[in-house]
Design an enzyme around this catalytic site. Structure first.
Site, PDB file in Angstrom:
ATOM      1  N   LYS A 121      92.909  14.927   3.533  1.00  0.00           N
ATOM      2  CA  LYS A 121      93.536  16.077   4.193  1.00  0.00           C
ATOM      3  C   LYS A 121      92.637  17.315   4.173  1.00  0.00           C
ATOM      4  O   LYS A 121      92.456  17.971   5.193  1.00  0.00           O
ATOM      5  CB  LYS A 121      94.891  16.374   3.526  1.00  0.00           C
ATOM      6  N   THR A 174      89.445  17.357   3.791  1.00  0.00           N
ATOM      7  CA  THR A 174      88.262  17.032   4.593  1.00  0.00           C
ATOM      8  C   THR A 174      88.545  17.270   6.076  1.00  0.00           C
ATOM      9  O   THR A 174      87.732  17.870   6.789  1.00  0.00           O
ATOM     10  CB  THR A 174      87.844  15.560   4.351  1.00  0.00           C
ATOM     11  N   ARG A 194      93.314  26.216  -0.797  1.00  0.00           N
ATOM     12  CA  ARG A 194      93.676  26.539  -2.180  1.00  0.00           C
ATOM     13  C   ARG A 194      92.465  26.352  -3.090  1.00  0.00           C
ATOM     14  O   ARG A 194      91.533  25.630  -2.766  1.00  0.00           O
ATOM     15  CB  ARG A 194      94.792  25.607  -2.661  1.00  0.00           C
ATOM     16  N   LYS A 216      92.353  13.189  -9.760  1.00  0.00           N
ATOM     17  CA  LYS A 216      92.524  13.442  -8.326  1.00  0.00           C
ATOM     18  C   LYS A 216      91.227  13.829  -7.632  1.00  0.00           C
ATOM     19  O   LYS A 216      90.981  13.510  -6.478  1.00  0.00           O
ATOM     20  CB  LYS A 216      93.577  14.549  -8.120  1.00  0.00           C
ATOM     21  N   ALA A 239     101.641  21.126  -5.147  1.00  0.00           N
ATOM     22  CA  ALA A 239     102.757  20.981  -4.198  1.00  0.00           C
ATOM     23  C   ALA A 239     103.859  20.082  -4.730  1.00  0.00           C
ATOM     24  O   ALA A 239     104.944  20.040  -4.156  1.00  0.00           O
ATOM     25  CB  ALA A 239     102.243  20.442  -2.874  1.00  0.00           C
ATOM     26  N   PHE A 263      99.654  17.648  -0.565  1.00  0.00           N
ATOM     27  CA  PHE A 263     100.316  16.343  -0.442  1.00  0.00           C
ATOM     28  C   PHE A 263     100.905  16.136   0.955  1.00  0.00           C
ATOM     29  O   PHE A 263     100.371  16.639   1.936  1.00  0.00           O
ATOM     30  CB  PHE A 263     101.341  16.132  -1.559  1.00  0.00           C
ATOM     31  N   PHE A 300      87.948   5.386   8.331  1.00  0.00           N
ATOM     32  CA  PHE A 300      87.159   4.859   7.203  1.00  0.00           C
ATOM     33  C   PHE A 300      86.283   3.730   7.733  1.00  0.00           C
ATOM     34  O   PHE A 300      86.617   3.080   8.729  1.00  0.00           O
ATOM     35  CB  PHE A 300      88.080   4.323   6.093  1.00  0.00           C
ATOM     36  N   TRP A 312      84.142  13.179   7.926  1.00  0.00           N
ATOM     37  CA  TRP A 312      83.425  12.923   6.672  1.00  0.00           C
ATOM     38  C   TRP A 312      81.964  12.608   6.986  1.00  0.00           C
ATOM     39  O   TRP A 312      81.055  13.133   6.356  1.00  0.00           O
ATOM     40  CB  TRP A 312      84.056  11.751   5.901  1.00  0.00           C
TER      41      TRP A 312
END
Length: 559
Positions: A75, A77, A98, A109, A277, A305, A385, A413
């Site tokens: 997210k 990214t 954030r 994480k 979150a 999230f 991906f 990415w």
């Protein structure tokens, strides 16, 4: 852009990427020199009082996601990549994110600066101590704890019941050993013994207030309203009763200024505040978002999230308190994550499985419906991906088209902004259309009504159960007139339910509220569900085991 056969790590890409001096980025963003406070060459704080003559009228793009899985969604990214893509299309854009917490950075994480060629820099600084904001919030929180214990030690004029103090100390680290502690042991000179505990810094009400306050006066006023505990007569005690709101505001004076950095492609980025979150409201500061809205035409921001947590809170809490709303919403999904929601094991995800994908897509369907509940038509970003097959990608795209949902394949990415151009063009189309945004509930509704609305319309559940403790707390909250506040659900991020193992799109479930904690300064009530922890623990093999520093002082193994 050339790439080696073995993908580089995010850190390697970040360290190889040339950065522009932060004054150049500030000039590009239209920030006057007088408003800039430098923290070295590549970071600065913005004195927002120097921007009061500007109007915060940029359009806001909110990036959210499906329920996260161990397979990864990307997210942050996509948020960074989308802003770089808009920049490539010559839009005046800023990204607002954030700040990372050291707990997840050292734990499991990972960081919060994006990934690959869609990152904010300097990623190592941002993921470690940055400009010290989280340390300032930790200090203010713990100063308040010290003031409380000192007040009791010095005669307890306010008649505070040590058994009913609800203000906890905090630490910006996952440390399960500190969840329940005893303080004041060792005789009269060491204070009054009592039970206490630590939360992680990002769960502190001061973090939530920091992110929801509009200016210094609002910050001070909100801090004064914090409930720290209750008297022997069961009456609430506030920070204003201790008369320390001025000191707490002073400790946050510099931290309260938003931080300016840059993406790999030189897009101006503001990173400020970092509530989780799942246990808090999961959005960067209103100060940061409004500052970006004054300096750009489009602000791309994210909420933590999935749409059931961060996006719901952005629209029901941040939008309401900050007098803003998203003009477009992007939902990030990956084939890998959707296959996990469809029942596949993480170890098998490299195998093509259109059947599992088709089942898992129901999770995406619920998040699309949720965003539509707020009156906004979402755009799906299918984050590619390397293991995704053409059949799987086309399955998702065809499904979205059949649902009448805009969808764009993204590859930020690997390609940076260039990999998000299709998404950027679709977002621009949405920004040019009017929307019918409205929050899901009125704060004047009863607590039960507000929670039921979230459970039914956002999670897709059938109803809510309140434990005896929660019912008792609800009566107290109503007695004190605190019930007309927003609702901040503390819930697992992995599932639409309050049970982390129920993936996909469960139906006919009930959510249990075990506890309700008033956060008057933040203007919301935290409703705890399941076994959500406000102080996480470290995993068996923390990410810290891979971290080091080389002879030149450069970081190693930071993702």
């Amino acid at each position: 852009m050339s790439h080696t056969t073995k993908p580089k790590t995010d850190l390697e890409i970040a360290l190889e990427s040339p950065m522009q001096h932060i004054t150049t980025i500030a000039e590009k963003a239209g920030i006057p020199e007088d408003a800039l406070e430098l923290y070295g060459k590549y970071k600065a704080k913005i004195d927002t009082t120097q921007l009061n003559h500007l109007t915060a009228d940029a359009k806001v793009v909110l990036v959210t996601a499906i329920n996260p899985t161990a397979a990864g969604e990307g997210k942050s990214t996509v948020t960074v990549g989308l802003s770089d893509a808009l920049n490539q299309l010559n839009e005046r854009v800023m990204v607002a994110l954030r700040e990372p917490s050291l707990g997840p950075v050292m734990g499991v994480k990972g960081g919060a600066t994006g990934g690959g060629y869609a990152q904010v820099l300097p990623m190592d600084d941002i993921n470690l101590h940055f400009t010290g904001d989280l340390h300032a919030i930790t200090t203010a929180n713990n100063a308040l704890a010290a003031f409380i214990d000192n007040h009791i030690h010095r005669g307890n004029e306010l008649n505070i019941d040590p058994r009913r103090i609800i203000w906890k100390r905090v630490l910006d680290m996952n440390d399960r050993s500190l969840r329940h502690v005893m303080v004041g042991l060792g005789g009269p000179a060491q204070g009054v013994p009592r039970e206490d505990g630590f939360d992680i810094t990002v769960a502190s009400e001061i973090m939530a207030i920091f992110c929801l306050a509009k200016d210094y006066q609002d910050l001070k006023k909100r801090l004064s309203k914090i409930v720290i505990g209750y008297t022997y007569d069961k009456e609430p005690v506030f920070v204003k009763d201790l008369a320390v709101e001025g000191a707490l505001t002073l400790l946050l004076k510099d931290a309260f200024k938003p931080n300016l950095v840059q993406t790999i492609e030189g897009t101006p980025a503001i990173i400020h505040g970092g509530p989780f979150a799942n246990i808090a409201h999961g959005c960067n500061s209103i100060q940061a978002t409004h500052t970006a809205r004054k300096l750009a035409d489009i602000v791309v921001t994210e909420a933590g999230f999935g749409a059931d947590l961060g996006a719901e809170k952005f629209m029901d809490i941040k939008s309401v308190q900050g007098d803003l709303h998203p003009d477009a919403v992007v939902i990030v999904a990956t084939v890998r994550a959707l296959k996990m929601h469809g029942g596949m094991d993480k170890k098998s995800l490299q195998q093509e499985n259109v059947g599992a994908l088709t089942i898992g897509i129901q999770n995406l369907e619920k998040h699309i419906q949720t965003v539509r509940e707020f009156g906004i038509e979402p755009v799906v970003a299918l984050n590619r991906f390397i293991t995704d097959t053409e059949a799987e990608l086309q399955t998702v795209i065809a499904w979205c088209e059949a649902q009448g949902v805009e969808v764009a394949l993204t590859n930020v990415w690997e390609q940076g902004g260039a990999g998000g151009l299709e998404l950027a063009k679709k977002v621009l189309e949405v920004l040019n259309r009017p929307n019918q945004f409205s929050p899901l509930y009125d704060v004047k509704d009863s607590i039960e009504q507000k929670v039921t609305t979230i459970v039914q319309r956002v999670y897709g559940g059938k109803g809510v159960q309140f434990t005896d403790q929660a019912k008792k707390q609800m009566k107290e909250i109503e007695k004190y007139g605190w019930d007309q506040l927003g609702i901040c659900m503390a819930k697992t991020q992995y599932s639409l339910t309050d049970q982390p193992n129920l993936l996909g799109r469960p139906t006919d479930f009930t959510v249990t509220i075990r506890e309700i904690i008033p956060k008057l300064g933040a203007k919301f009530l935290v409703c705890l569900t399941g076994d959500v922890m406000t102080m996480p623990g470290l995993p068996k093999e923390p990410a810290a085991l891979r971290m080091d520093i080389d002879e030149q002082g450069r970081p190693v193994g930071l993702f």
